[in-house]
Design a protein around this motif. Structure first.
Motif, PDB file in Angstrom:
ATOM      1  N   TYR A   1       0.844  -1.188   0.000  1.00 60.45           N
ATOM      2  CA  TYR A   1       0.000   0.000   0.000  1.00 60.45           C
ATOM      3  C   TYR A   1       0.882   1.242   0.000  1.00 60.45           C
ATOM      4  CZ  TYR A   1       1.081   0.422   5.003  1.00 60.45           C
ATOM      5  OH  TYR A   1       1.736   0.568   6.201  1.00 60.45           O
TER       6      TYR A   1
ATOM      7  N   GLU B   1      -3.274   2.871   4.739  1.00 61.77           N
ATOM      8  CA  GLU B   1      -3.101   1.714   5.611  1.00 61.77           C
ATOM      9  C   GLU B   1      -4.429   1.080   6.012  1.00 61.77           C
ATOM     10  OE1 GLU B   1      -0.940   0.453   9.832  1.00 61.77           O
ATOM     11  OE2 GLU B   1      -0.519   2.404   8.918  1.00 61.77           O
TER      12      GLU B   1
ATOM     13  N   ARG C   1      -5.418  -2.811   5.487  1.00 63.20           N
ATOM     14  CA  ARG C   1      -5.784  -3.764   6.549  1.00 63.20           C
ATOM     15  C   ARG C   1      -7.101  -4.475   6.216  1.00 63.20           C
ATOM     16  NH1 ARG C   1      -2.477  -3.812  10.641  1.00 63.20           N
ATOM     17  NH2 ARG C   1      -1.133  -2.016  11.042  1.00 63.20           N
TER      18      ARG C   1
ATOM     19  N   MET D   1       2.407  -6.846   5.932  1.00 58.24           N
ATOM     20  CA  MET D   1       1.999  -5.577   5.324  1.00 58.24           C
ATOM     21  C   MET D   1       3.248  -4.734   5.126  1.00 58.24           C
ATOM     22  SD  MET D   1      -1.588  -4.409   7.097  1.00 58.24           S
ATOM     23  CE  MET D   1      -1.379  -2.772   6.409  1.00 58.24           C
TER      24      MET D   1
ATOM     25  N   GLU E   1       4.521  -0.880   3.443  1.00 60.16           N
ATOM     26  CA  GLU E   1       4.246   0.341   2.685  1.00 60.16           C
ATOM     27  C   GLU E   1       5.305   0.523   1.605  1.00 60.16           C
ATOM     28  OE1 GLU E   1       2.630   4.790   3.170  1.00 60.16           O
ATOM     29  OE2 GLU E   1       4.120   4.196   4.681  1.00 60.16           O
TER      30      GLU E   1
END
Length: 278
Positions: free
Chosen positions: A228, A232, A236, A253, A255
């Motif tokens: 992403y 965020e 999720r 996850m 970024e």
């Protein structure tokens, strides 16, 4: 033990890179006359803030040959195996700098590998190589494993716009999508080192649904990560959808950092996964 090197486009969380003894060489992000080492002199928060505030898009540049040579020399002598895994050659000159630095050190055991991708697709190859190095695998075994991971890794992402890819010159075959920039949300993938168009859909909701559908078609995975850029909460929620095909606690996850973020902009969402071997 074999030493693992990568570049900052891998977007590996810093704590994980440290735990696995991964050495990360930064690319540069340039805003006008100012240059910042990715992940060292500029954080993701600082980068995306400057990106939205700047009238002109930033540019990026690869590490110098000298920076690679200095790093390789610092990691040990000719008896220290080094495996250096990097962003696709078609997307950056980084691997060329690494190869040229290797050529300056003919007595060193350095293996340079093209990940044929970037962000956490590259990251997965590096993480798995680092785990193998810690487990005592030989350089030849790690290279073979890394090449297998590269072949089994997939990346799909939905963007808010193709403007950043177009301006950054990384658009490749996605030029076919330019005529409808204002009316669609483009979905892209990275195959064989090239950014390619996948589909066009009308809304972000449809982007997420379509990407989730593709992930389910590609499952099962050995590793899976949600990507992403600034969104965020959306990421999720997307992770929760993917938990139907992969254990929730094992989905990472990440970024997207400054270098890749320069070319895709904020609001991107996607996944990268290593498909189970046969």
């Amino acid at each position: 033990m074999t030493v693992i090197v990568t570049d900052s486009t891998a977007d590996i969380p810093s704590a994980l890179a440290k735990a696995l003894d991964i050495h990360v060489i930064p690319l540069l992000v340039n805003f006008g006359s100012e240059s910042f080492a990715d992940g060292v002199e500029i954080t993701n928060d600082q980068f995306y803030r400057k990106l939205t505030e700047s009238n002109d898009l930033p540019t990026t540049s690869q590490p110098s040959v000298g920076a690679f040579e200095e790093l390789y020399r610092s990691l040990g002598g000719p008896d220290q195996p080094i495996i250096s895994i990097h962003i696709a050659a078609q997307l950056s000159g980084t691997i060329r700098s690494a190869q040229q630095a290797k050529d300056l050190l003919p007595d060193y055991d350095i293996r340079v590998i093209d990940s044929e991708s970037t962000t956490m697709s590259l990251g997965w190859a590096v993480i798995i190589a680092a785990r193998a190095a810690k487990a005592g695998k030989s350089p030849d075994e790690i290279v073979a494993l890394t090449e297998s991971v590269v072949k089994r890794t997939r990346l799909l992402a939905g963007l808010d716009t193709l403007r950043f890819l177009e301006k950054g010159g990384r658009i490749g075959k996605t030029r076919a999508l330019l005529g409808t920039l204002l009316s669609v949300k483009p979905i892209i993938n990275v195959l064989e080192g090239e950014v390619r168009p996948f589909e066009q859909v009308r809304t972000k909701k449809k982007v997420i649904a379509r990407i989730a559908e593709v992930a389910k078609d590609l499952a099962p995975f050995d590793e899976l990560c949600v990507l992403y850029s600034r969104n965020e909460d959306e990421a999720r929620a997307f992770l929760e959808q993917l938990s139907s095909i992969h254990p929730r606690e094992k989905i990472m996850m990440a970024e997207i950092g400054a270098v890749v973020g320069t070319h895709i902009g904020p609001g991107a969402i996607g996944f990268t996964g290593v498909r189970k071997g046969v």
